[in-house]
Scaffold this motif. Structure first.
Motif, PDB file in Angstrom:
ATOM      1  N   SER A 303      36.073  38.012  45.979  1.00 36.24           N
ATOM      2  CA  SER A 303      36.300  38.232  44.557  1.00 36.24           C
ATOM      3  C   SER A 303      35.564  39.469  44.051  1.00 36.24           C
ATOM      4  O   SER A 303      36.119  40.284  43.319  1.00 36.24           O
ATOM      5  CB  SER A 303      35.852  36.995  43.770  1.00 36.24           C
ATOM      6  N   GLU A 304      34.321  39.619  44.483  1.00 34.01           N
ATOM      7  CA  GLU A 304      33.479  40.708  43.966  1.00 34.01           C
ATOM      8  C   GLU A 304      33.910  42.073  44.488  1.00 34.01           C
ATOM      9  O   GLU A 304      33.892  43.062  43.744  1.00 34.01           O
ATOM     10  CB  GLU A 304      32.024  40.446  44.366  1.00 34.01           C
ATOM     11  N   ASP A 305      34.292  42.142  45.769  1.00 37.91           N
ATOM     12  CA  ASP A 305      34.537  43.441  46.387  1.00 37.91           C
ATOM     13  C   ASP A 305      35.998  43.722  46.698  1.00 37.91           C
ATOM     14  O   ASP A 305      36.355  44.859  46.996  1.00 37.91           O
ATOM     15  CB  ASP A 305      33.717  43.557  47.677  1.00 37.91           C
ATOM     16  N   VAL A 306      36.836  42.697  46.675  1.00 40.87           N
ATOM     17  CA  VAL A 306      38.274  42.893  46.898  1.00 40.87           C
ATOM     18  C   VAL A 306      39.035  42.676  45.598  1.00 40.87           C
ATOM     19  O   VAL A 306      39.816  43.523  45.158  1.00 40.87           O
ATOM     20  CB  VAL A 306      38.809  41.940  47.991  1.00 40.87           C
ATOM     21  N   GLY A 307      38.779  41.537  44.979  1.00 39.94           N
ATOM     22  CA  GLY A 307      39.375  41.256  43.677  1.00 39.94           C
ATOM     23  C   GLY A 307      40.885  41.353  43.683  1.00 39.94           C
ATOM     24  O   GLY A 307      41.557  40.924  44.632  1.00 39.94           O
ATOM     25  N   ASN A 308      41.440  41.976  42.657  1.00 47.08           N
ATOM     26  CA  ASN A 308      42.888  42.058  42.513  1.00 47.08           C
ATOM     27  C   ASN A 308      43.516  43.157  43.353  1.00 47.08           C
ATOM     28  O   ASN A 308      44.732  43.344  43.315  1.00 47.08           O
ATOM     29  CB  ASN A 308      43.264  42.258  41.046  1.00 47.08           C
ATOM     30  N   ALA A 309      42.687  43.895  44.109  1.00 46.33           N
ATOM     31  CA  ALA A 309      43.270  44.842  45.058  1.00 46.33           C
ATOM     32  C   ALA A 309      44.045  44.088  46.135  1.00 46.33           C
ATOM     33  O   ALA A 309      45.014  44.589  46.698  1.00 46.33           O
ATOM     34  CB  ALA A 309      42.174  45.697  45.692  1.00 46.33           C
ATOM     35  N   SER A 349      38.173  46.668  45.546  1.00 44.90           N
ATOM     36  CA  SER A 349      38.041  46.987  44.124  1.00 44.90           C
ATOM     37  C   SER A 349      36.978  46.088  43.517  1.00 44.90           C
ATOM     38  O   SER A 349      36.936  44.894  43.815  1.00 44.90           O
ATOM     39  CB  SER A 349      39.367  46.769  43.382  1.00 44.90           C
ATOM     40  N   ASN A 350      36.134  46.680  42.684  1.00 48.14           N
ATOM     41  CA  ASN A 350      35.161  45.860  41.947  1.00 48.14           C
ATOM     42  C   ASN A 350      35.491  45.844  40.456  1.00 48.14           C
ATOM     43  O   ASN A 350      34.624  45.644  39.605  1.00 48.14           O
ATOM     44  CB  ASN A 350      33.733  46.364  42.180  1.00 48.14           C
ATOM     45  N   SER A 351      36.783  46.060  40.140  1.00 42.93           N
ATOM     46  CA  SER A 351      37.203  46.106  38.733  1.00 42.93           C
ATOM     47  C   SER A 351      36.946  44.784  38.010  1.00 42.93           C
ATOM     48  O   SER A 351      36.606  44.775  36.826  1.00 42.93           O
ATOM     49  CB  SER A 351      38.696  46.464  38.640  1.00 42.93           C
ATOM     50  N   ALA A 352      37.092  43.655  38.723  1.00 41.53           N
ATOM     51  CA  ALA A 352      36.855  42.356  38.088  1.00 41.53           C
ATOM     52  C   ALA A 352      35.381  42.206  37.723  1.00 41.53           C
ATOM     53  O   ALA A 352      35.047  41.664  36.658  1.00 41.53           O
ATOM     54  CB  ALA A 352      37.288  41.228  39.024  1.00 41.53           C
TER      55      ALA A 352
END
Length: 438
Positions: A303-309, A349-352
């Motif tokens: 969740s932290e480093d992949v997220g919605n990617a 992605s860390n957008s979340a």
């Protein structure tokens, strides 16, 4: 029993493996499994009252299934017969049923039949037992390492109470190891051995909840180690490592090395290096790290480093966490490897993370404004009189299922918290927002 039979029995007991000699004779001597044999639990009360009904004992090797059956044998007034499903045939089953009927008819005594590895019986053999369990000719105690809901006939299950035995905790294993080393009657106390704290901790870790594996290692260590100058056999970390056939890995679960390894593990997944990530996974597994702890770190990284990617990464991680709890080691290492390599290989992605950080700061640093009136709940009676929901535009009534309207409270309108990256699926999310807002 004549004198020769008695001597043979005494010799057999002395020569029995340590794990067998240390089996308790009473419930109070048992270590672990307090969730089913604690003093306020159903099984404890049934055994003490000698009112046992048919049961299935289910759990990994070395957790005490046979031990519990032997304790029942020593406390019950019923006759106790035992067969092993790996070697027993139809004639063996017919013999025990005949004996049970004789005990019942001649002496009015019940018979408890313990079947080890009951999952090895095929459907026909299990069906043969059913009428005798049903009419009370035998009280069945079945032991299995496999899930009984998959391996035991539904008819037998419906007539039995299932008790799941858990892997013993590190402290439980340590209690048994100390008993094994220092007990002079049933343990190895006569050998004048001492076990060092490091060795005790190591064996408790490496046993992975299996008491038999730990006790076998201690017995081998004592029998193959020469006494030191002080006349004592010293069970050191080196001896323990040899006896359980595990190399000592420098990995202290409460020390710096532990945190360094975990840190490298997470950073390797974040850095898209599946080779390094699976290597650090292997180091943790080899050193006896808790698989549930590892699974939690993978979920966080997903969740932290992949997220919605790659939204599937979290699903894979959560699925792995559930699977390892149900399956356990050693097969759990395959599931963890799949999850680790997937998360490490996924776009990042860390957008979340940045979105929730920004939103939390906004909540912390701005005055709490009311929810816009047109978004307020309008389902209860008379809400319209307060203006709740008035002016709300239903997105599905508009082209592209989108309509521009204010959702954030006054004072925050126009703020951007979530900014999708150009990575993986988030690139699709960015394109979707551009499309609906054109």
């Amino acid at each position: 029993m004549d004198l020769f039979d008695y001597m043979r029995e005494q010799n057999r007991e002395r020569e029995a493996p340590l794990a067998s000699r240390l089996r308790p004779a009473a419930l109070e001597e048992m270590v672990g499994q307090q969730h089913i044999i604690g003093k306020d639990k159903l099984l404890y009360r049934a055994i003490k009252a000698d009112k046992l009904s048919s049961i299935i004992l289910y759990g990994p090797p070395g957790t005490g299934k046979t031990t519990l059956a032997k304790v029942i044998a020593s406390t019950t007034s019923a006759e106790f017969l035992q067969i092993n499903a790996t070697s027993a045939g139809k004639k063996d089953m017919e013999d025990v049923v005949r004996q049970a009927k004789d005990f019942q008819g001649m002496y009015g005594k019940k018979t408890i039949l313990f079947i080890d590895e009951i999952h090895r019986f095929h459907k026909g053999q299990q069906d043969y037992l059913l009428p005798f369990v049903e009419d009370g000719t035998v009280i069945l105690i079945g032991a299995t390492t496999e899930n009984p809901y998959f391996e035991v006939n539904g008819a037998l299950l419906s007539r039995s109470v299932i008790f799941e035995l858990k892997p013993l905790s590190r402290e439980d294993i340590k209690t048994l190891l100390l008993r094994a080393v220092y007990d002079k009657e049933r343990g190895m106390g006569a050998y004048h051995a001492v076990i060092e704290e490091e060795a005790l901790d190591f064996l408790a870790d490496m046993a992975n909840g299996d008491a038999r594996a730990a006790l076998t290692a201690v017995e081998l260590g004592i029998l193959t180690t020469e006494p030191s100058a002080d006349g004592q056999i010293h069970l050191t970390l080196s001896v323990a490592s040899e006896c359980i056939q595990k190399r000592v890995v420098q990995y202290d679960k409460s020390g710096d090395n532990h945190y360094d390894t975990v840190s490298a593990f997470i950073k390797s997944m974040r850095g898209s290096d599946p080779d390094a990530a699976v290597y650090y996974l292997a180091r943790m597994l080899y050193a006896g790290e808790d698989i549930k702890f590892i699974a939690r770190r993978i979920m966080i990284c997903a969740s932290e480093d992949v997220g919605n990617a790659d939204p599937l990464a979290l699903s894979v991680a959560v699925g792995a966490a559930q699977a390892v709890e149900r399956i356990g080691m050693p097969e759990a290492q395959i599931i963890l490897s799949q999850a680790v390599t997937y998360v490490a290989s996924a776009p990042k992605s860390n957008s979340a993370v940045r979105a929730i950080d920004r939103a939390m700061q906004a909540v912390k640093n701005t005055e709490t404004a009311p929810v816009p009136v047109h978004l307020q709940d309008a389902h209860y009676k008379s809400s319209g009189k307060l203006g709740h929901g008035v002016g709300y535009r239903y997105a599905h009534d508009y082209p592209k299922h989108y309509v521009k309207q204010q959702y954030l409270p006054d004072g925050l309108a126009g703020e951007t918290f979530y900014e999708p990256s150009e990575q993986g699926y988030e690139k699709t999310i960015r394109e979707y927002f551009r499309w609906i807002q054109e």
